[in-house]
Design an enzyme around this catalytic site. Structure first.
Site, PDB file in Angstrom:
ATOM      1  N   ASP A 299       0.878  -1.262   0.101  1.00  0.00           N
ATOM      2  CA  ASP A 299      -0.076  -0.063   0.082  1.00  0.00           C
ATOM      3  C   ASP A 299       0.880   1.411   0.009  1.00  0.00           C
ATOM      4  O   ASP A 299       1.914   1.061   0.511  1.00  0.00           O
ATOM      5  CB  ASP A 299      -0.941   0.005   1.348  1.00  0.00           C
ATOM      6  CG  ASP A 299      -2.304  -0.841   0.829  1.00  0.00           C
ATOM      7  OD1 ASP A 299      -2.444  -1.070  -0.074  1.00  0.00           O
ATOM      8  OD2 ASP A 299      -3.015  -0.986   1.667  1.00  0.00           O
ATOM      9  N   GLU A 300       0.189   2.168  -0.422  1.00  0.00           N
ATOM     10  CA  GLU A 300       1.063   3.509  -0.625  1.00  0.00           C
ATOM     11  C   GLU A 300       1.670   4.114   0.625  1.00  0.00           C
ATOM     12  O   GLU A 300       2.699   4.783   0.883  1.00  0.00           O
ATOM     13  CB  GLU A 300       0.275   4.617  -1.167  1.00  0.00           C
ATOM     14  CG  GLU A 300      -1.168   4.717  -0.463  1.00  0.00           C
ATOM     15  CD  GLU A 300      -2.031   6.036  -1.044  1.00  0.00           C
ATOM     16  OE1 GLU A 300      -1.368   7.046  -1.545  1.00  0.00           O
ATOM     17  OE2 GLU A 300      -3.142   5.722  -1.061  1.00  0.00           O
TER      18      GLU A 300
ATOM     19  N   GLU B 221     -10.679  -7.639   1.020  1.00  0.00           N
ATOM     20  CA  GLU B 221      -9.611  -8.530   0.052  1.00  0.00           C
ATOM     21  C   GLU B 221      -8.646  -8.778   0.542  1.00  0.00           C
ATOM     22  O   GLU B 221      -8.058 -10.071   0.272  1.00  0.00           O
ATOM     23  CB  GLU B 221      -9.359  -7.499  -1.116  1.00  0.00           C
ATOM     24  CG  GLU B 221      -8.103  -6.531  -0.820  1.00  0.00           C
ATOM     25  CD  GLU B 221      -8.709  -5.275   0.123  1.00  0.00           C
ATOM     26  OE1 GLU B 221      -7.795  -4.421   0.146  1.00  0.00           O
ATOM     27  OE2 GLU B 221      -9.743  -5.091   0.471  1.00  0.00           O
ATOM     28  N   ASP B 222      -8.155  -8.296   1.718  1.00  0.00           N
ATOM     29  CA  ASP B 222      -7.061  -8.940   2.435  1.00  0.00           C
ATOM     30  C   ASP B 222      -7.378 -10.312   2.908  1.00  0.00           C
ATOM     31  O   ASP B 222      -6.725 -11.221   3.147  1.00  0.00           O
ATOM     32  CB  ASP B 222      -6.711  -8.033   3.656  1.00  0.00           C
ATOM     33  CG  ASP B 222      -5.523  -6.974   3.301  1.00  0.00           C
ATOM     34  OD1 ASP B 222      -4.629  -7.355   2.683  1.00  0.00           O
ATOM     35  OD2 ASP B 222      -5.460  -6.236   3.781  1.00  0.00           O
TER      36      ASP B 222
END
Length: 700
Positions: free
Chosen positions: A520-521, A608-609
């Site tokens: 992730d960012e 989604e994880d």
């Protein structure tokens, strides 16, 4: 002359070893009364299989499958036409699967809504006038591209293959299939399963890693009905000959049916008493081999019961086309005997080496879990075998069907070469590629590059194992121009996302390496952390290997599964905000899971994880692996705080728990596996010189 022939047949080579058994002459007298002649069997077969020469090339329209792929349409259910519980499960399995389409024009395969499972006209579930009904269906087309399921055919006394209607050019998925009527490469033999067989999930096999006894109490067992008359009675009447009361237990009872007392013989009373002395489940658990004789029909429920119990099936059912034999190598999981050579069975199985016995038992557990433990798996295996026939050049090999994790979880659209999957490196003597692709998901609405993502790109690109960086841009505003991105030593590519959470697991063609580093960012990692995690992943390429973890637990008060991010000794989820996994899981996530699950993921935060972890664990039966993480990174795990942020986090957390419980409901069981393992580098935190340590920066 006839008496001499009986006296001389057969001359057993091992007759001295069989002193406790009856003479062959006695066995011969137990034959089936009034069996059908070959001409009668042929006539019965031709009455059903008028298109007896059907092959996929002659009786199946491949063109229907080219435009929309392998899609299956189920006929609308009629209100006045009841269906059995088992057939309802079959239809449900299809309708909730990735194969289903509600549009008949897009369908490649059609399934009738008429219940064809029980075609014994004496049964209460027998549906009459099927011929008349199916001829009225505009889509029937002589049965072309149709699949018909059947568990019971024929009736007393001969139990022929008669279904009571003309199947035309339809593919028949049938239990107790006779090899004489089976059309190879066209029909499919399925197992006979009970009415209460679970819809999905299913019970585990009985063989556990820590409970393998070196030698079980019994070598060979059978407990079941003995038919006094009619077809199938010969085989079961002969089973008492091999009973020795020590390591071979063969128990039968005449006490079934309405008029059993009219036909009972001299053995019945004693057999009925002995029958009650043993518990069937206990015999299954404590025996190495289980006799699976034919019943009135060729198949029986006992076959699946033995598989689940890791009791190696000894099949005594001449002419039975074994379930899914087109794909499954039964020579690795069962002993196929002959009804006429019953007396040789004990000596034959005593010759099997103990290591081979254990291999047989392990294979029974694999096959049970992969293809037979639920109606979903039976139906999906049937459909996947048909799908493989449509594109032989892109079909699974028997190696893939008969090796973990099984054919259903190995997608031929991804590859047909075992070396491309994360499961077979050890068998193939190979290793995954030595580079990885960093896949960074950006959802910030600022439209500009923040300092965290700039630092992350620099840290990842500094890894000696990094091949490329892909940035999934899931923002409303367009990505910054190329001049705004940092200069890196590896290619950096921007992919425009659809702003869906499931986008991060789409099988993008730009991903060329086996390993994917999902980020992730806002993730903060150092180059040393990335390097060490990748080295660990190469030793466990089938698992998720990463940093931030969470765990699940059963909440007895709520009666549902709970989900926690608290730091504990146990973990079952590695968040894909900083984790390595094999790129094949992108294909499995997108193409194996039905669209409904991906829609669930898109509607719930961080679902989604959880779904990716559930999927990988369901495939491998193994937990994820946590690797060393610097102390300051612990604070990056979301914690519940006061005020508005606390309420938002609480809602976010509640959605995660809802997600987990909905996934458990869909899979039919809890796939996640807990672990207490964390892997650190050698000499990590040891009081030795920094010069001796390969990853000294991990301790700063």
């Amino acid at each position: 002359r006839k008496a001499d022939a009986q006296r001389n047949w057969p001359r057993w080579m091992d007759r001295p070893l069989l002193k406790n058994f009856a003479d062959p002459e006695e066995l011969q007298r137990d034959g089936d009364p009034s069996p059908l002649s070959p001409r009668e069997r042929r006539a019965a077969w031709l009455s059903i299989y008028k298109n007896s020469r059907c092959r996929m090339e002659t009786c199946f329209d491949f063109s229907r499958c080219k435009k929309n792929g392998f899609k299956v349409f189920t006929y609308p259910r009629e209100r006045d036409q009841p269906i059995s519980e088992s057939y309802g499960k079959i239809l449900t399995s299809i309708e909730r699967s990735r194969y289903y389409t509600p549009d008949p024009e897009a369908a490649c395969l059609f399934i009738l809504s008429i219940d064809t499972l029980d075609r014994d006209h004496l049964s209460a579930q027998y549906v009459r006038n099927v011929d008349e009904k199916i001829r009225g269906f505009p889509l029937w087309n002589g049965g072309r591209n149709h699949l018909i399921f059947n568990l019971y055919s024929g009736t007393w006394p001969n139990y022929t293959e008669d279904l009571g209607f003309d199947i035309g050019q339809a593919i028949l998925a049938k239990a107790s299939f006779d090899t004489e009527s089976f059309r190879p490469g066209f029909d499919i033999s399925i197992p006979l399963f009970p009415r209460d067989h679970p819809q999905r999930g299913g019970e585990r096999g009985w063989l556990y890693q820590d409970s393998i006894p070196p030698k079980k109490k019994y070598l060979l067992v059978f407990k079941g009905k003995r038919y006094l008359t009619g077809i199938g009675s010969g085989t079961r009447n002969a089973l008492h000959h091999i009973h020795n009361g020590k390591d071979i237990i063969s128990l039968t009872t005449c006490k079934h049916g309405k008029d059993w007392e009219k036909h009972k013989d001299t053995r019945c009373d004693k057999d009925n008493v002995d029958y009650e002395k043993f518990d069937y489940q206990e015999l299954l658990r404590n025996s190495t081999f289980c006799i699976v004789p034919r019943g009135r029909r060729l198949g029986s429920f006992r076959f699946l019961e033995a598989l689940q119990a890791a009791c190696i099936p000894v099949l005594l059912s001449d002419g039975w086309e074994l379930p899914f034999a087109e794909a499954i190598d039964w020579g690795k999981a069962a002993v196929v005997g002959s009804e006429r050579l019953l007396l040789q069975i004990p000596s034959a199985i005593r010759c099997i080496h103990p290591e081979r016995v254990l291999a047989f038992q392990q294979q029974t557990q694999f096959l049970w879990d992969a293809y037979f433990s639920s109606v979903d798996k039976i139906v999906h295996t049937t459909l996947e075998i048909i799908k493989d026939r449509l594109a032989r050049h892109r079909s699974r090999s028997r190696f893939l069907w008969n090796t973990l994790p099984g054919g259903l979880l190995v997608l031929p659209d991804f590859s047909t070469h075992p070396g491309d999957f994360p499961f077979y490196y050890l068998q193939q003597g190979s290793s995954p590629s030595e580079k990885f692709t960093a896949f960074i998901r950006v959802v910030s609405q600022a439209g500009s590059l923040s300092q965290p993502i700039l630092r992350l790109i620099q840290a990842v690109s500094g890894s000696q194992y990094c091949a490329q960086i892909l940035v999934l841009w899931s923002c409303e505003k367009p990505p910054p121009p190329s001049g705004k991105w940092p200069q890196t030593t590896v290619p950096l590519t921007i992919i425009q996302g659809r702003r869906k959470l499931s986008d991060r697991f789409f099988p993008y063609t730009a991903i060329q390496t086996d390993a994917v580093l999902s980020l992730d960012e806002h993730t903060s990692l150092s180059t040393s952390e990335v390097d060490f995690a990748f080295v660990v992943w190469r030793s466990f390429p089938e698992r998720i290997v990463g940093f931030p973890t969470q765990s699940h637990f059963w909440d007895p008060e709520q009666g549902r599964w709970g989900y926690t991010s608290q730091w504990t000794n146990e973990l079952s989820i590695v968040l894909t905000t900083a984790a390595f996994y094999h790129r094949y899981y992108h294909s499995l996530f997108t193409e194996y899971l039905p669209a409904g699950l991906r829609e669930l993921v898109d509607g719930l935060a961080a679902c989604e994880d959880i779904l990716m972890n559930v999927l990988v664990t369901a495939v491998t039966k193994l937990p994820p692996i946590k690797v060393t993480q610097r102390k300051q990174h612990k604070d990056t795990v979301p914690q519940q705080v006061k005020g508005t942020a606390g309420a938002a986090d609480s809602r976010h957390f509640s959605q995660q728990q809802d997600c987990l419980n909905q996934l458990v409901d869909w899979f039919g069981y809890m796939p996640l596996v807990s672990s207490q393992l964390r892997l650190d580098p050698v000499l990590f935190k040891d009081q030795v010189s920094v010069l001796r340590k390969k990853y000294p920066r991990l301790e700063k």
